[in-house]
Design a protein around this motif. Structure first.
Motif, PDB file in Angstrom:
ATOM      1  N   THR A 105      -3.824  -4.077  -7.864  1.00 49.63           N
ATOM      2  CA  THR A 105      -2.803  -3.497  -6.982  1.00 49.63           C
ATOM      3  C   THR A 105      -1.436  -4.144  -7.185  1.00 49.63           C
ATOM      4  OG1 THR A 105      -3.484  -4.985  -5.179  1.00 49.63           O
ATOM      5  CG2 THR A 105      -4.468  -2.787  -5.234  1.00 49.63           C
ATOM      6  N   GLY A 106      -1.286  -4.975  -8.222  1.00 46.60           N
ATOM      7  CA  GLY A 106       0.009  -5.544  -8.553  1.00 46.60           C
ATOM      8  C   GLY A 106       0.237  -6.910  -7.934  1.00 46.60           C
ATOM      9  N   GLU A 107       1.034  -7.708  -8.605  1.00 51.77           N
ATOM     10  CA  GLU A 107       1.268  -9.071  -8.136  1.00 51.77           C
ATOM     11  C   GLU A 107       2.237  -9.142  -6.973  1.00 51.77           C
ATOM     12  OE1 GLU A 107       2.138 -11.982 -11.019  1.00 51.77           O
ATOM     13  OE2 GLU A 107       0.392 -11.549 -12.282  1.00 51.77           O
ATOM     14  N   ALA A 108       3.156  -8.180  -6.861  1.00 55.76           N
ATOM     15  CA  ALA A 108       4.224  -8.277  -5.860  1.00 55.76           C
ATOM     16  C   ALA A 108       4.046  -7.336  -4.683  1.00 55.76           C
ATOM     17  CB  ALA A 108       5.579  -8.018  -6.532  1.00 55.76           C
ATOM     18  N   ALA A 109       2.928  -6.638  -4.610  1.00 59.12           N
ATOM     19  CA  ALA A 109       2.749  -5.618  -3.575  1.00 59.12           C
ATOM     20  C   ALA A 109       2.470  -6.226  -2.212  1.00 59.12           C
ATOM     21  CB  ALA A 109       1.610  -4.674  -3.966  1.00 59.12           C
ATOM     22  N   GLY A 110       3.018  -5.604  -1.163  1.00 58.02           N
ATOM     23  CA  GLY A 110       2.689  -5.974   0.202  1.00 58.02           C
ATOM     24  C   GLY A 110       1.321  -5.448   0.578  1.00 58.02           C
ATOM     25  N   THR A 111       0.830  -5.884   1.715  1.00 57.74           N
ATOM     26  CA  THR A 111      -0.532  -5.515   2.119  1.00 57.74           C
ATOM     27  C   THR A 111      -0.699  -4.005   2.315  1.00 57.74           C
ATOM     28  OG1 THR A 111       0.128  -6.079   4.387  1.00 57.74           O
ATOM     29  CG2 THR A 111      -1.126  -7.735   3.154  1.00 57.74           C
ATOM     30  N   GLY A 112       0.341  -3.349   2.822  1.00 58.58           N
ATOM     31  CA  GLY A 112       0.262  -1.899   3.002  1.00 58.58           C
ATOM     32  C   GLY A 112       0.205  -1.174   1.680  1.00 58.58           C
ATOM     33  N   ARG A 114      -2.895   1.725  -2.609  1.00 55.48           N
ATOM     34  CA  ARG A 114      -3.302   1.842  -4.013  1.00 55.48           C
ATOM     35  C   ARG A 114      -4.823   1.812  -4.185  1.00 55.48           C
ATOM     36  NH1 ARG A 114       1.527  -2.197  -6.255  1.00 55.48           N
ATOM     37  NH2 ARG A 114       3.226  -0.842  -5.519  1.00 55.48           N
ATOM     38  N   CYS A 115      -5.546   1.576  -3.109  1.00 56.25           N
ATOM     39  CA  CYS A 115      -7.012   1.642  -3.146  1.00 56.25           C
ATOM     40  C   CYS A 115      -7.530   2.990  -2.656  1.00 56.25           C
ATOM     41  CB  CYS A 115      -7.613   0.535  -2.285  1.00 56.25           C
ATOM     42  SG  CYS A 115      -7.366  -1.131  -2.930  1.00 56.25           S
ATOM     43  N   ARG A 116      -6.620   3.893  -2.334  1.00 58.01           N
ATOM     44  CA  ARG A 116      -7.005   5.150  -1.693  1.00 58.01           C
ATOM     45  C   ARG A 116      -8.026   5.940  -2.515  1.00 58.01           C
ATOM     46  NH1 ARG A 116      -2.792   9.698   0.751  1.00 58.01           N
ATOM     47  NH2 ARG A 116      -4.383  11.037   1.711  1.00 58.01           N
ATOM     48  N   ASP A 117      -7.878   5.966  -3.829  1.00 57.20           N
ATOM     49  CA  ASP A 117      -8.776   6.768  -4.672  1.00 57.20           C
ATOM     50  C   ASP A 117     -10.220   6.288  -4.613  1.00 57.20           C
ATOM     51  OD1 ASP A 117      -6.641   8.303  -5.457  1.00 57.20           O
ATOM     52  OD2 ASP A 117      -6.369   7.312  -7.383  1.00 57.20           O
ATOM     53  N   LEU A 162       1.010   4.804   5.326  1.00 58.76           N
ATOM     54  CA  LEU A 162       1.192   3.880   4.215  1.00 58.76           C
ATOM     55  C   LEU A 162       2.066   4.478   3.119  1.00 58.76           C
ATOM     56  CD1 LEU A 162      -2.480   2.593   3.858  1.00 58.76           C
ATOM     57  CD2 LEU A 162      -0.566   1.408   4.957  1.00 58.76           C
ATOM     58  N   GLU A 163       2.687   3.603   2.338  1.00 57.61           N
ATOM     59  CA  GLU A 163       3.504   4.016   1.200  1.00 57.61           C
ATOM     60  C   GLU A 163       3.126   3.171  -0.017  1.00 57.61           C
ATOM     61  OE1 GLU A 163       7.474   3.426   2.576  1.00 57.61           O
ATOM     62  OE2 GLU A 163       7.540   5.336   3.648  1.00 57.61           O
ATOM     63  N   PRO A 164       3.351   3.685  -1.230  1.00 54.26           N
ATOM     64  CA  PRO A 164       2.943   2.954  -2.432  1.00 54.26           C
ATOM     65  C   PRO A 164       3.917   1.866  -2.862  1.00 54.26           C
ATOM     66  CG  PRO A 164       3.917   5.048  -3.055  1.00 54.26           C
ATOM     67  CD  PRO A 164       3.870   5.034  -1.551  1.00 54.26           C
ATOM     68  N   TYR A 165       5.076   1.801  -2.223  1.00 51.41           N
ATOM     69  CA  TYR A 165       6.089   0.846  -2.658  1.00 51.41           C
ATOM     70  C   TYR A 165       5.692  -0.587  -2.308  1.00 51.41           C
ATOM     71  CZ  TYR A 165       8.462   5.345  -2.584  1.00 51.41           C
ATOM     72  OH  TYR A 165       8.775   6.663  -2.768  1.00 51.41           O
ATOM     73  N   ASN A 166       6.077  -1.525  -3.170  1.00 51.76           N
ATOM     74  CA  ASN A 166       5.735  -2.926  -2.954  1.00 51.76           C
ATOM     75  C   ASN A 166       6.145  -3.429  -1.587  1.00 51.76           C
ATOM     76  OD1 ASN A 166       4.557  -3.226  -5.461  1.00 51.76           O
ATOM     77  ND2 ASN A 166       6.335  -4.204  -6.410  1.00 51.76           N
TER      78      ASN A 166
END
Length: 258
Positions: free
Chosen positions: A101-108, A113-116, A202-206
């Motif tokens: 889910t990326g190194e810089a992503a926030g918890t939301g 990004r786990c939705r699928d 939720l939104e996909p942005y970091n």
């Protein structure tokens, strides 16, 4: 039913570690922290996990890819380059999905990004650095009865974290961070339940942070429920807390596994 475990963060230095490691991989007793969290879920029959990986995620991948080698008795035949497993671990029914889910992503953003990998049903979400003797079946039942989108397990630690002000099991106010001792408010102890409607928030942005951006919106929409937990709860933030958890293991008094 699945459990998503948030395994982000930049890693920590605990117990004079030479290099940062993910909190999920800090050892409590002879097992990583994340194993203990997953065991809490497996006690109530939840054995499907989605791990939202961030910094240091390769260490978590390595652990689960080589789980049989790390946890079973084995014989290595050096001449044949063959490994024979002599025992079987108790987690053979676990299904673990590892998501970058990326190194810089926030918890939301991590959760989005786990939705699928989440079916159109209720699911648990937990942090990888909190242990509790929480009754997950009761948390789920309270979530279903509330009819709200989200339920958090509220605890009463004597310090910091985001504070929930609760009225009749509904969160009516939320303060993201408090450096003062709790004045009777419940704080987020993790072990949350979400309905699929959470993905509308939720939104996909970091920059999407569950605790900072999403909880206040849920509160405003009267969609955040709390399940009050007064039993054992402990996070892992420093060496003192690590030593405390390890002492519980040494004494065979792990309340989260009881």
């Amino acid at each position: 039913m699945k459990a998503v475990i948030l395994c982000g963060g930049k890693g920590v230095r605990l117990n004079n570690a030479w290099e940062p490691i993910p909190k999920a991989m800090v050892r409590i007793g002879h097992r990583p922290m994340i194993w203990h969290v997953m065991k809490i879920f497996s006690k109530v029959g939840i054995t499907e996990f989605v791990l939202a990986l961030g910094s240091g995620g390769e260490k978590i991948r390595e652990y689960f890819i080589n789980y049989n080698l790390f946890t079973n008795d084995l014989t290595v035949e050096l001449g044949k380059q063959q490994v024979v497993l002599n025992s079987a671990h108790q987690e053979k029914d676990w299904k673990v999905t590892l998501v970058d889910t990326g190194e810089a992503a926030g918890t939301g953003a991590r959760l989005f990004r786990c939705r699928d990998y989440i079916k159109d049903e209720n699911f648990f979400v937990a942090y990888s650095d909190c242990l509790a003797d929480v009754k997950l079946d009761r948390v789920l039942e309270e979530h279903q009865k509330s009819g709200r989108i989200a339920t958090v397990t509220g605890v009463l630690p004597p310090f910091r974290y985001g504070e929930f002000i609760v009225a009749d099991k509904q969160v009516v106010s939320y303060n993201e961070v408090s450096h003062l001792k709790s004045l009777g408010g419940w704080v987020n102890g993790g072990f949350m339940v979400f309905s699929p409607g959470i993905f509308n928030y939720l939104e996909p942005y970091n920059e999407c942070i569950l605790e900072k951006n999403i909880f206040p919106r849920l509160v405003a929409d009267k969609q955040l429920n709390v399940s009050e937990h007064t039993g054992f709860w402990q996070c892992l933030d420093n060496d003192r807390e690590l030593n405390y958890l390890n002492q519980l293991c040494s004494n065979n008094t792990e309340p989260w596994l009881a």
